[in-house]
Design a protein around this motif. Structure first.
Motif, PDB file in Angstrom:
ATOM      1  N   ASP A 178       0.803  -1.231   0.000  1.00 37.73           N
ATOM      2  CA  ASP A 178       0.000   0.000   0.000  1.00 37.73           C
ATOM      3  C   ASP A 178       0.831   1.274   0.000  1.00 37.73           C
ATOM      4  N   THR A 179       1.869   1.310  -0.797  1.00 37.69           N
ATOM      5  CA  THR A 179       2.650   2.540  -0.853  1.00 37.69           C
ATOM      6  C   THR A 179       3.172   2.758  -2.255  1.00 37.69           C
ATOM      7  N   GLY A 180       3.137   3.992  -2.712  1.00 36.12           N
ATOM      8  CA  GLY A 180       3.752   4.340  -3.983  1.00 36.12           C
ATOM      9  C   GLY A 180       5.230   4.607  -3.845  1.00 36.12           C
ATOM     10  N   ASN A 181       5.762   4.470  -2.610  1.00 37.31           N
ATOM     11  CA  ASN A 181       7.168   4.778  -2.386  1.00 37.31           C
ATOM     12  C   ASN A 181       8.103   3.645  -2.779  1.00 37.31           C
ATOM     13  N   ASN A 182       7.552   2.493  -3.183  1.00 34.03           N
ATOM     14  CA  ASN A 182       8.390   1.445  -3.746  1.00 34.03           C
ATOM     15  C   ASN A 182       8.942   1.938  -5.086  1.00 34.03           C
ATOM     16  N   PRO A 183      10.240   1.910  -5.293  1.00 34.56           N
ATOM     17  CA  PRO A 183      10.793   2.351  -6.589  1.00 34.56           C
ATOM     18  C   PRO A 183      10.678   1.252  -7.636  1.00 34.56           C
ATOM     19  N   HIS A 184       9.435   0.897  -7.986  1.00 30.49           N
ATOM     20  CA  HIS A 184       9.141  -0.222  -8.873  1.00 30.49           C
ATOM     21  C   HIS A 184       9.278   0.113 -10.352  1.00 30.49           C
ATOM     22  N   ASN A 185       9.079   1.383 -10.713  1.00 34.98           N
ATOM     23  CA  ASN A 185       8.891   1.710 -12.123  1.00 34.98           C
ATOM     24  C   ASN A 185      10.229   1.721 -12.880  1.00 34.98           C
ATOM     25  N   PRO A 186      10.334   0.934 -13.960  1.00 31.14           N
ATOM     26  CA  PRO A 186      11.619   0.802 -14.664  1.00 31.14           C
ATOM     27  C   PRO A 186      11.795   1.725 -15.861  1.00 31.14           C
ATOM     28  N   MET A 187      10.888   2.659 -16.081  1.00 33.26           N
ATOM     29  CA  MET A 187      10.855   3.375 -17.352  1.00 33.26           C
ATOM     30  C   MET A 187      12.144   4.128 -17.686  1.00 33.26           C
ATOM     31  N   TYR A 188      12.709   4.828 -16.702  1.00 30.89           N
ATOM     32  CA  TYR A 188      13.933   5.577 -16.997  1.00 30.89           C
ATOM     33  C   TYR A 188      15.088   4.630 -17.319  1.00 30.89           C
ATOM     34  N   GLY A 189      15.135   3.488 -16.633  1.00 30.19           N
ATOM     35  CA  GLY A 189      16.165   2.502 -16.927  1.00 30.19           C
ATOM     36  C   GLY A 189      15.991   1.908 -18.317  1.00 30.19           C
ATOM     37  N   VAL A 203       5.903   7.569 -22.155  1.00 28.00           N
ATOM     38  CA  VAL A 203       4.558   8.025 -21.850  1.00 28.00           C
ATOM     39  C   VAL A 203       4.071   7.265 -20.624  1.00 28.00           C
ATOM     40  N   GLY A 204       3.124   7.851 -19.913  1.00 35.85           N
ATOM     41  CA  GLY A 204       2.549   7.193 -18.744  1.00 35.85           C
ATOM     42  C   GLY A 204       1.137   7.687 -18.514  1.00 35.85           C
ATOM     43  N   SER A 205       0.320   6.843 -17.885  1.00 34.81           N
ATOM     44  CA  SER A 205      -1.079   7.205 -17.704  1.00 34.81           C
ATOM     45  C   SER A 205      -1.313   8.101 -16.496  1.00 34.81           C
ATOM     46  N   ARG A 206      -0.250   8.435 -15.757  1.00 32.80           N
ATOM     47  CA  ARG A 206      -0.379   9.378 -14.648  1.00 32.80           C
ATOM     48  C   ARG A 206       0.585  10.533 -14.837  1.00 32.80           C
ATOM     49  N   ALA A 207       0.192  11.691 -14.371  1.00 31.46           N
ATOM     50  CA  ALA A 207       1.054  12.874 -14.450  1.00 31.46           C
ATOM     51  C   ALA A 207       1.992  12.889 -13.252  1.00 31.46           C
ATOM     52  N   SER A 208       2.846  11.880 -13.192  1.00 29.45           N
ATOM     53  CA  SER A 208       3.814  11.756 -12.094  1.00 29.45           C
ATOM     54  C   SER A 208       5.212  11.671 -12.690  1.00 29.45           C
ATOM     55  N   GLU A 209       6.203  11.718 -11.828  1.00 22.50           N
ATOM     56  CA  GLU A 209       7.586  11.676 -12.308  1.00 22.50           C
ATOM     57  C   GLU A 209       7.898  10.370 -13.026  1.00 22.50           C
ATOM     58  N   SER A 210       7.254   9.266 -12.589  1.00 27.15           N
ATOM     59  CA  SER A 210       7.486   7.970 -13.217  1.00 27.15           C
ATOM     60  C   SER A 210       6.497   7.676 -14.337  1.00 27.15           C
ATOM     61  N   GLY A 211       5.396   8.413 -14.375  1.00 25.92           N
ATOM     62  CA  GLY A 211       4.322   8.109 -15.308  1.00 25.92           C
ATOM     63  C   GLY A 211       3.341   7.093 -14.777  1.00 25.92           C
ATOM     64  N   GLY A 212       3.590   6.581 -13.542  1.00 24.88           N
ATOM     65  CA  GLY A 212       2.720   5.585 -12.937  1.00 24.88           C
ATOM     66  C   GLY A 212       2.470   5.879 -11.477  1.00 24.88           C
ATOM     67  N   ASN A 213       1.980   4.877 -10.747  1.00 25.05           N
ATOM     68  CA  ASN A 213       1.707   5.023  -9.319  1.00 25.05           C
ATOM     69  C   ASN A 213       2.984   4.894  -8.500  1.00 25.05           C
ATOM     70  N   MET A 215       7.049   4.828  -7.660  1.00 30.36           N
ATOM     71  CA  MET A 215       8.172   5.682  -8.014  1.00 30.36           C
ATOM     72  C   MET A 215       9.143   4.958  -8.939  1.00 30.36           C
ATOM     73  N   ALA A 216      10.035   5.715  -9.541  1.00 28.16           N
ATOM     74  CA  ALA A 216      11.187   5.168 -10.249  1.00 28.16           C
ATOM     75  C   ALA A 216      12.392   5.204  -9.320  1.00 28.16           C
ATOM     76  N   ASN A 475      14.837  -1.876  -5.788  1.00 24.80           N
ATOM     77  CA  ASN A 475      15.768  -1.281  -6.747  1.00 24.80           C
ATOM     78  C   ASN A 475      16.435  -2.352  -7.593  1.00 24.80           C
ATOM     79  N   LEU A 476      16.835  -3.463  -6.950  1.00 25.26           N
ATOM     80  CA  LEU A 476      17.491  -4.534  -7.689  1.00 25.26           C
ATOM     81  C   LEU A 476      16.499  -5.331  -8.526  1.00 25.26           C
ATOM     82  N   LEU A 477      15.233  -5.341  -8.121  1.00 22.96           N
ATOM     83  CA  LEU A 477      14.196  -5.929  -8.966  1.00 22.96           C
ATOM     84  C   LEU A 477      14.119  -5.179 -10.291  1.00 22.96           C
ATOM     85  N   VAL A 478      14.140  -3.852 -10.226  1.00 23.91           N
ATOM     86  CA  VAL A 478      14.114  -3.047 -11.449  1.00 23.91           C
ATOM     87  C   VAL A 478      15.378  -3.292 -12.272  1.00 23.91           C
ATOM     88  N   GLU A 479      16.526  -3.386 -11.611  1.00 21.31           N
ATOM     89  CA  GLU A 479      17.760  -3.663 -12.343  1.00 21.31           C
ATOM     90  C   GLU A 479      17.696  -5.018 -13.048  1.00 21.31           C
TER      91      GLU A 479
END
Length: 520
Positions: A178-189, A203-213, A215-216, A475-479
């Motif tokens: 229940d947190t958007g603070n997980n750095p799950h989003n891989p888009m920048y990588g 592109v992303g469906s949310r107007a956020s830094e990651s484009g999603g819920n 974080m990156a 972070n390592l999941l995204v890597e």
């Protein structure tokens, strides 16, 4: 005992054990906000554009001027951010012990993952589906799913022609609930690995830094590549509208570039060096990129997914009725149109309301089914266009069952979701290749099944945190995901250059975390 209410896919969820939602991410996770918002038009300076301008202007500026770059030709990439903590492992994608997906867990372990004792993998099915292996497993997508998986059912409903050339891998990995603070989003990588469209990078469906819920990872963020928000067909159409300048936009803007360049030489900005040169380059490049934007928009034509017969209509992936009635389908179509057509390099689709531990099973099943339909639509659109595609599915945390079953029509006798549980979490990715099904990695001595599941669970259905670098570090999941994106291109040797200071160890370890051989 009173029968618990189940919720429709668009109903908001309120949990007595959760605080009232305060942030945008919490509203999305509980289904109180499903997307929407205002259009952010693409920035002239943030776009990565492709076509040459008029010959004399191209000669004037030189190749690569103002960072106007062609599309990189990389595999299109879409990630699904299921906000709130969806169940992925066990009830949808099978996760097993050290031997791979079919290294079965205990009955108690499957029960924790929402699979009742009479539906565990390996048991004979009384009435198997057309694609089931007859033992509560289904490998029609290469990656093994539970045969009664709602996500699988949704994918197969839409990915009619794509399924034969699709394969995938699962990564058991914990993340906070229940947190958007997980750095799950891989888009920048993914962008750092070379993904770039002819018109946009991300592109992303949310107007956020990651484009999603979610974080990156902070180390990967490149603000020049901030995703353009797209979550509806009008957003897509608006990206290429040059308005009253058409059809003379290109020569007008080229003339503006020349006039500006000539006059800037006589201007003193009083910024010194290099500030003076940088400011002048900023102004000059604005005109140059605007001209390139106008030329590209004319070549792109109508990008509205509603006008694409492969997407909407009698022979489309979506019927007109379901496209008109479901905003998640319109959102998915808008992103997939841009990414698969390689107008954008990569995109994020956020789907809200996946915090579905409501004491029933039906609520989660209906939401998983819709997510599967959206995933399947992307695969099918890639198949119809003859394009490769990588899809990554993740969620912030997960849920678990106490073993009590929901015997309603949509619950189908499976375990009710009763609590958040990050120890049951996993992510997975699917790869479509028009030529043939992607083949599991053969570059080391590990059995093939060890490359389809990167890490493993204990017999009681919990992620073993020592099973992979990704298992207890988002972070390592995204890597790990970015490593696999590079490997699909045969470029895993460049991983350290793409992500300096990464945490995936030496080449031998990275080979063990690689799912597939390169695809062509």
């Amino acid at each position: 005992m009173a029968k618990r209410r189940s919720f429709n896919p668009d109903d908001p969820l309120r949990h007595a054990d959760h605080a009232r939602p305060r942030s945008r991410r919490e509203f999305i996770a509980q289904g109180l906000m499903m997307g929407g918002g205002t259009l952010l038009a693409s920035s002239l300076l943030g776009s990565r554009l492709a076509h040459a301008l008029s010959p004399d202007l191209a000669a004037l500026t030189g190749p690569g001027a103002c960072n106007i770059l062609a599309g990189a030709g990389k595999i299109p990439f879409i990630c699904f951010d299921l906000a709130g903590g969806a169940s992925i492992a066990g009830s949808n994608v099978l996760v097993g012990g050290p031997g791979g997906q079919l290294d079965v867990l205990s009955t108690a372990g499957y029960s924790k993952l929402g699979v009742p004792g009479d539906m565990v993998p390996g048991l004979a099915e009384a009435a198997p589906s057309a694609t089931s292996n007859g033992d509560y497993t289904d490998t029609s997508l290469g990656l093994a799913f539970h045969s009664d998986s709602a996500i699988l059912q949704g994918i197969l409903e839409k990915a009619v022609t794509a399924r034969a050339n699709t394969n995938g891998a699962v990564i058991p990995a914990r993340s906070e609930n229940d947190t958007g603070n997980n750095p799950h989003n891989p888009m920048y990588g993914i962008a750092a690995a070379g993904a770039r469209g002819e018109f946009l990078s991300l592109v992303g469906s949310r107007a956020s830094e990651s484009g999603g819920n979610s974080m990156a990872p902070a180390s990967m963020i490149n603000l020049e590549l901030r995703p353009t928000k797209v979550d509806r067909p009008s957003d897509v159409s608006g990206l290429v509208d040059v308005g009253s300048l058409s059809p003379n936009a290109v020569p007008i803007l080229e003339s503006s570039f020349r006039i500006s360049s000539a006059r800037l030489g006589r201007v003193d900005t009083r910024l010194g060096n290099p500030g003076d040169a940088n400011a002048k380059d900023f102004v000059r490049c604005s005109y140059l990129k605007a001209a390139d934007l106008a030329e590209r928009s004319a070549a792109l034509g109508n990008l509205n997914p509603y006008s694409d017969p492969d997407i909407v209509g009698p022979a489309g992936i979506f019927s007109t009725a379901e496209f008109d009635s479901d905003g998640e389908f319109r959102k998915t179509a808008s992103v997939m149109k841009l990414v698969v057509d390689q107008v954008a390099g990569a995109g994020t689709i956020t789907m809200g309301g996946y915090d579905y531990h409501t004491g029933d099973r039906a609520t989660g099943e209906l939401r998983d089914l819709r997510a599967g339909r959206c995933i399947g639509a992307c695969l099918e659109y890639a198949a119809r266009k003859g394009k490769r595609l990588m899809i990554y599915v993740f969620s912030d945390g997960s849920v678990s069952s106490n073993g009590r079953t929901d015997d309603s029509v949509n619950g189908r006798g499976k375990g009710e979701w009763t609590s958040d549980n990050q120890s049951t979490a996993a992510s997975f990715f699917l790869v479509y290749n028009p030529g043939s099904r992607p083949q599991l990695y053969t570059g080391d001595g590990l059995p093939a099944e060890r490359h389809q599941q990167l890490g493993y669970m204990s017999r009681d259905g919990s992620v073993v945190t020592a099973s992979s670098p990704a298992a207890n570090n988002v972070n390592l999941l995204v890597e790990t995901l970015i490593l696999n994106y590079l490997a699909l291109h045969g470029e895993q040797a460049s991983f350290s250059a793409v992500l300096p200071g990464h945490g995936l160890g030496n080449a031998a370890l990275r080979d063990s975390l690689t799912a597939f051989n390169p695809i062509t």
